[in-house]
Design a protein around this motif. Structure first.
Motif, mmCIF file in Angstrom:
data_model
loop_
_atom_site.group_PDB
_atom_site.id
_atom_site.type_symbol
_atom_site.label_atom_id
_atom_site.label_comp_id
_atom_site.label_asym_id
_atom_site.label_seq_id
_atom_site.Cartn_x
_atom_site.Cartn_y
_atom_site.Cartn_z
ATOM 1 N N GLU A 1 32.875 39.694 49.479
ATOM 2 C CA GLU A 1 33.843 38.792 48.843
ATOM 3 C C GLU A 1 34.984 39.562 48.185
ATOM 4 O O GLU A 1 36.148 39.150 48.262
ATOM 5 N N ASN A 2 34.655 40.674 47.545
ATOM 6 C CA ASN A 2 35.715 41.495 46.954
ATOM 7 C C ASN A 2 36.679 41.997 48.022
ATOM 8 O O ASN A 2 37.895 42.058 47.803
ATOM 9 N N TYR A 3 36.159 42.341 49.179
ATOM 10 C CA TYR A 3 37.009 42.819 50.268
ATOM 11 C C TYR A 3 37.883 41.699 50.832
ATOM 12 O O TYR A 3 39.102 41.862 50.994
ATOM 13 N N LEU A 4 37.272 40.559 51.113
ATOM 14 C CA LEU A 4 38.004 39.488 51.785
ATOM 15 C C LEU A 4 38.977 38.771 50.864
ATOM 16 O O LEU A 4 40.103 38.443 51.270
ATOM 17 N N HIS A 5 38.564 38.498 49.631
ATOM 18 C CA HIS A 5 39.342 37.601 48.779
ATOM 19 C C HIS A 5 39.632 38.133 47.379
ATOM 20 O O HIS A 5 40.289 37.431 46.598
ATOM 21 N N ASP A 6 39.111 39.323 47.041
ATOM 22 C CA ASP A 6 39.381 39.898 45.718
ATOM 23 C C ASP A 6 38.896 38.967 44.608
ATOM 24 O O ASP A 6 39.377 39.041 43.481
ATOM 25 N N PHE A 7 37.935 38.119 44.902
ATOM 26 C CA PHE A 7 37.594 37.042 43.974
ATOM 27 C C PHE A 7 36.791 37.511 42.762
ATOM 28 O O PHE A 7 37.228 37.309 41.608
ATOM 29 N N PRO A 8 35.622 38.157 42.930
ATOM 30 C CA PRO A 8 34.912 38.602 41.716
ATOM 31 C C PRO A 8 35.743 39.559 40.878
ATOM 32 O O PRO A 8 35.798 39.438 39.642
ATOM 33 N N TRP A 9 36.407 40.522 41.514
ATOM 34 C CA TRP A 9 37.251 41.446 40.762
ATOM 35 C C TRP A 9 38.352 40.695 40.018
ATOM 36 O O TRP A 9 38.658 41.017 38.875
ATOM 37 N N ASN A 10 38.931 39.718 40.672
ATOM 38 C CA ASN A 10 40.047 38.993 40.069
ATOM 39 C C ASN A 10 39.629 38.276 38.784
ATOM 40 O O ASN A 10 40.322 38.355 37.765
ATOM 41 N N ILE A 11 38.488 37.588 38.826
ATOM 42 C CA ILE A 11 38.102 36.867 37.615
ATOM 43 C C ILE A 11 37.622 37.825 36.528
ATOM 44 O O ILE A 11 37.864 37.591 35.342
ATOM 45 N N MET A 12 37.000 38.939 36.919
ATOM 46 C CA MET A 12 36.491 39.857 35.908
ATOM 47 C C MET A 12 37.586 40.716 35.282
ATOM 48 O O MET A 12 37.407 41.245 34.179
ATOM 49 N N ARG A 13 38.716 40.859 35.958
ATOM 50 C CA ARG A 13 39.842 41.546 35.323
ATOM 51 C C ARG A 13 40.308 40.796 34.070
ATOM 52 O O ARG A 13 40.900 41.381 33.172
#
Length: 448
Positions: A410-422
């Motif tokens: 998911e981090n690779y495809l959509h940057d989603f977990p990283w995005n919310i945790m930033r």
């Protein structure tokens, strides 16, 4: 240093076949958390074995995976809310005491706990690192479930309370390093988190605590025994098992931000993990121990299940095999056991070499039943002697394998977990107190 291709940014779009393959892998791995759960308390089984306890690290993975499931259409938001709230309520209400049968103490939790009662299992340790992985999952839930409803408000309140309750200062030992754990029978363990390992997320959470923060001296002590090495012409911060280069990245976006050590070496931890991924592949190509199948597409050595303990003479070579140990590159131990899931979890770092290997592993005919994505591990040289299946394949799946697969894809495809945790202020504080600066951490529009 060996010339390496530049790190690739996540693609704006991937081709349909690749996307379908990754979505299938992600969904199959996500199903572990759908099925290997006690719905009454939210606990996740450590591995698919009968009468096996829960792993608090696997629970942290589940809490991180549920929002991905919602976004990807694997799970309804309402169901994810129920599961998350059930889990948080359990930990909020479970026994915190010095009792040998408690669930935790001082805000920490035992590594393994009974799937039904939540009591400590196997006389295991109160685990600092596994508590950190659990808390990281709780904070992910708090970042995602932001609607103004009674249930989502309670998720945020409980996650915040549970984080604030952890007494990180109490867990410090020699040189103010964080201790591996504590047992009611014997006190603190003699091992501490020092040198490069999976504990970056642990130190960041402990530094960012609003109630029991550790000092910068603890982080500096952890970094003090780092080893910068050159392996196959690649300069990097060394750690042998591949999972060490992945675990903290599940939650922390370490692209372009640097602490003092990485500034000195003109690198960052994301780039370091990319180099470590290349070292893994190059080791398999060099294949110093002469294992069959090792090569450009067949690699991935990490902490994993194995066919041992055993010693066998195979094709004239005496080989020693281990069960579950932290295998590593290039100094071992290495008994020919590979972990496909660990390759998949390196997808964000080096997709140009990881995707071909994912495809290769998908095409391999490994005989064991496979309900949850990739096999946990298989041996390239140890077999059961059956004609139909020449590989030993782990009969189990593990929550701490399935979680990084779901999340890092998911981090690779959509940057989603990283995005919310930033956007998590506690993690921002912890990173800054550790000396991190630059990139998104200095961009006020992305961290507010």
């Amino acid at each position: 240093m060996t010339t390496m291709p530049r790190a690739q940014r996540p693609p704006a779009a991937v081709n349909a076949a690749t996307l379908a393959l990754l979505n299938e892998l992600q969904k199959d791995s996500f199903d572990y958390f759908v099925n290997e759960v006690n719905p009454a308390n939210g606990l996740i089984r450590d591995k698919t074995a009968e009468v096996w306890p829960a792993s608090i690290a696997a629970v942290g993975m589940a809490l991180t995976a549920y929002p991905i499931g919602v976004e990807q259409g694997f799970m309804a938001r309402a169901d994810a809310v129920v599961r998350t709230l059930t889990t948080l309520r359990f930990f909020a209400n479970s026994e915190q005491s010095e009792s040998a049968d408690a669930t935790g103490y001082k805000g920490f939790y035992y590594h393994f706990i009974d799937m039904g009662s939540g009591a400590r299992a196997w006389q295991c340790e109160l685990s600092s690192i596994d508590t950190a992985l659990l808390i990281a999952g709780m904070l992910t839930a708090a970042q995602y479930f932001t609607e103004d409803t009674p249930d989502e408000n309670e998720i945020r309140a409980l996650a915040d309370m549970l984080y604030r309750r952890v007494d990180w200062q109490w867990m410090r030992g020699r040189e103010n390093l964080i201790c591996h754990g504590w047992k009611p029978e014997s006190g603190f363990l003699r091992w501490h988190w020092e040198g490069y390992d999976e504990a970056l997320i642990l130190y960041v959470l402990a530094l960012g605590s609003p109630t029991f923060p550790i000092g910068r001296d603890s982080y500096d002590a952890w970094c003090r025994s780092y080893e910068w090495k050159t392996v196959y012409g690649i300069d990097y911060l060394y750690a042998g098992p591949l999972f060490i280069h992945q675990m903290s990245h599940v939650w922390l976006d370490l692209r372009g931000i640097r602490d003092d050590f990485m500034r000195e070496h003109d690198s960052d931890y994301f780039e370091n993990s990319r180099r470590a991924t290349y070292v893994q592949q190059k080791y398999a190509i060099e294949n110093p121990m002469g294992f069959p199948e090792y090569g450009e597409l067949c690699w991935g050595i990490t902490a994993s299940d194995g066919p041992g303990p055993a010693t066998r003479r195979i094709d004239g070579v005496q080989r020693k095999f281990w069960d579950y140990v932290a295998r590593g590159v290039p100094y071992g131990p290495d008994d020919g056991t590979l972990a496909p899931w660990a390759v998949a979890a390196s997808l964000p770092f080096a997709p140009e070499i990881v995707m071909p290997s994912i495809i290769h592993y998908q095409d391999m005919q490994l005989c064991e039943a496979n309900p949850y994505g990739f096999k946990a591990s298989f041996s390239t040289v140890f077999s059961h002697g059956r004609v139909a299946c020449r590989h030993w394949v782990s009969p189990y799946h593990f929550g701490i394998n399935e979680g990084p697969t779901v999340i890092m894809v998911e981090n690779y495809l959509h940057d989603f977990p990283w995005n919310i945790m930033r956007g998590n202020t506690y993690l921002q504080t912890g990173l800054r107190r550790a000396g991190f600066a630059g990139g998104w951490l200095d961009d006020k529009t992305r961290t507010s």
